[in-house]
Design an enzyme around this catalytic site. Structure first.
Site, PDB file in Angstrom:
ATOM      1  N   TYR A   1       0.908  -1.720   0.036  1.00  0.00           N
ATOM      2  CA  TYR A   1       0.133   0.035   0.221  1.00  0.00           C
ATOM      3  C   TYR A   1       0.674   0.815   0.055  1.00  0.00           C
ATOM      4  CZ  TYR A   1      -2.647   3.855   1.493  1.00  0.00           C
ATOM      5  OH  TYR A   1      -3.429   4.728   1.842  1.00  0.00           O
TER       6      TYR A   1
ATOM      7  N   GLY B   1      -5.998   5.581  -0.578  1.00  0.00           N
ATOM      8  CA  GLY B   1      -7.297   5.981  -0.045  1.00  0.00           C
ATOM      9  C   GLY B   1      -7.786   4.705  -0.755  1.00  0.00           C
TER      10      GLY B   1
END
Length: 509
Positions: free
Chosen positions: A54, A61
């Protein structure tokens, strides 16, 4: 001034303030830097292996499922800073911005964020050479961290945004060039590591906390002077009363009151002039003490957060794992900041009630109405009490918790946020208001003392009286008063009052 060594683990509030307000130089621990290098090596190894992570090779997001091509991984970090620098409002104070820089470097030095040493060294150079990014005060919802203000903090590092250097605001690139600090090119994860944290809300809260520690002593000093001016009953501060209640904050406040009033010929004993005082005098230990307990709680949270890793994802060198978690969430600081605002607001509330008592001829035990000799032609302290009432009323609005509010962001991916930065900024405004209220009470108490028969003041209150009379003279008749109110508040804000009193009686609790 001795250089302060950052290692991510033991930065204190006192050392933080030395850096942010007194210009102490900083450097990084060599051992901590070794951990930083290992963390960075793991990130580069994992990126080369193509493992999905990530914010490193994915979007942010709601875009976390979007894979980023290898050739765009560095560009992703730059675009993140550009996208998140959307702040609004007036710039944050310089000490708060310096606090953000210090705490971000300190967090990265824990070695769980995967940045290169050059990133940390750039931050330290900015601190040591006085390059202070211009950071708008509004725009953070307190999760995922203080993205917006921290992005503004990063802009000058990459040659963008604005910064203050030698007292002049200029383009970020110009400030860095004048300070001879090379710009950095953000690599994989580094943009995210710089902005995914709670350093804005924590810096604001930490500076309010540092001032609140002085203010809690100030409240006892000013309250004690008022007790003398009204010939209050000292029995209420007897340690045996406090012991059976058991609260440490109450004990500390009562102990301060007795030390401040020691030797006073103004204070009375139970039954000498009256049996009981009103609550704003009698319950000073209980009310001030409750705020003290709250301030202690806030200190425990802030001092922990100063050294916390608030990044996401977290890079674990020992196992090779990269975990996506929620350490960026500001809720611990948000609740603490709201608590701090409430605690400070109460110090203002009781102070205003003491002001009202001092000026009211029905309550002030024989003093002239509004503390002026020739009432009618003179209003005396009538309107300063209005100002104090306005400030404490404003504080009641500001003390409404921000942390109980939340509004979803990032298309619902970030569906609970802390509003911690708002809470911290509200606490800062409350602090400023309470200083002014206590300053007005300080003037009223001195005026009341000068309107009655001279007696011996207490060991600590005599020092307080001399400080206020050194700045604000007795009001014989009405005059323009706002400048005097400002002077009194400044004696509180810069620590002059507390310093003078502690020189007389020793360090207060």
């Amino acid at each position: 001034m001795k250089e302060i060594v950052l290692n991510g683990k033991d930065l204190t509030l006192e050392s933080l303030i030395r850096i942010t307000r007194n210009g102490a130089q900083v450097c990084a621990s060599l051992e901590a830097m070794e951990d930083v290098k290992k963390s960075r090596a793991l990130v580069e190894e994992l990126v080369a292996g193509g493992r999905p992570m990530y914010g490193i090779n994915t979007g942010f997001g709601r875009f976390s499922e979007v894979a980023i091509p290898e050739e765009d991984i560095n560009l992703l970090q730059i675009k993140l800073i550009l996208a998140d620098a959307a702040g609004v409002g007036a710039p944050l104070p310089t000490d708060v911005v310096r606090g953000m820089l210090v705490m971000r470097a300190n967090s990265l030095l824990n070695g769980f964020s995967g940045v290169r040493p050059v990133v940390i060294n750039t931050i330290l150079d900015m601190l040591n050479r006085g390059v202070h990014p211009v950071v708008p005060e509004k725009g953070s919802v307190g999760s995922s961290g203080d993205l917006c203000p921290l992005a503004h903090m990063v802009l000058p590092m990459i040659g963008l945004g604005e910064a203050e250097y030698n007292g002049v605001v200029m383009e970020g690139a110009e400030a860095m060039a004048k300070a001879k600090i090379p710009l950095i090119e953000l690599k994989a994860k580094e943009g995210l590591a710089l902005i995914n944290g709670t350093q804005c809300m924590t810096s604001v809260a930490a500076h309010v906390l540092a001032d609140a520690i002085t203010l809690k002593k100030t409240a006892d000093i000013v309250g004690a002077l008022t007790v003398e001016s009204l010939r209050g009953i000292k029995n209420a501060y007897d340690p045996r009363i406090q012991d059976v209640r058991r609260h440490s904050g109450q004990r500390e406040a009562a102990e301060n009151m007795l030390r401040l009033l020691e030797g006073s010929e103004y204070v009375t004993t139970q039954g000498e002039l009256r049996m009981q005082d009103s609550y704003s005098l009698r319950c000073i230990p209980q009310i001030h003490g409750a705020s003290r307990l709250a301030i202690d709680y806030v200190a425990s949270v802030v001092e922990n957060e100063i050294n916390a890793v608030t990044d996401n994802p977290i890079v674990l060198v020992d196992t090779g794992d990269v975990f996506s978690g929620g350490n960026f969430h500001g809720q611990p600081v948000a609740i603490a900041a709201d608590t701090l605002g409430i605690a400070l607001s109460e110090l203002g509330n009781i102070s205003e009630r003491r002001i009202a008592k001092l000026i009211d001829p029905a309550l002030n035990h024989g003093l002239p109405a509004f503390l002026v000799k020739h009432g009618g032609i003179n209003c005396g302290f009538m309107i300063p009490q209005y100002a104090a009432a306005a400030l404490v009323s404003e504080n009641k609005v500001l003390a409404h918790p921000a942390s109980v509010d939340s509004i979803p962001t990032s298309a619902g991916q970030e569906d609970h946020v802390s509003m911690g930065t708002i809470g911290a900024r509200k606490a800062a405004q409350i602090l400023e208001n309470v200083r002014m209220v206590l300053g007005i009470e300080l003037m009223c108490a001195a005026q009341a003392l000068d309107l009655q028969e001279k007696r011996k003041l207490g060991a600590g209150t005599e020092a307080a009286y001399k400080v206020i009379r050194g700045a604000v003279e007795f009001m014989e008749e009405d005059r323009v008063f706002y400048k005097d109110q400002k002077l009194a508040a400044e004696l509180i804000a810069d620590g002059t009052l507390v310093k003078a009193v502690e020189e007389a009686v020793g360090t207060l609790r």
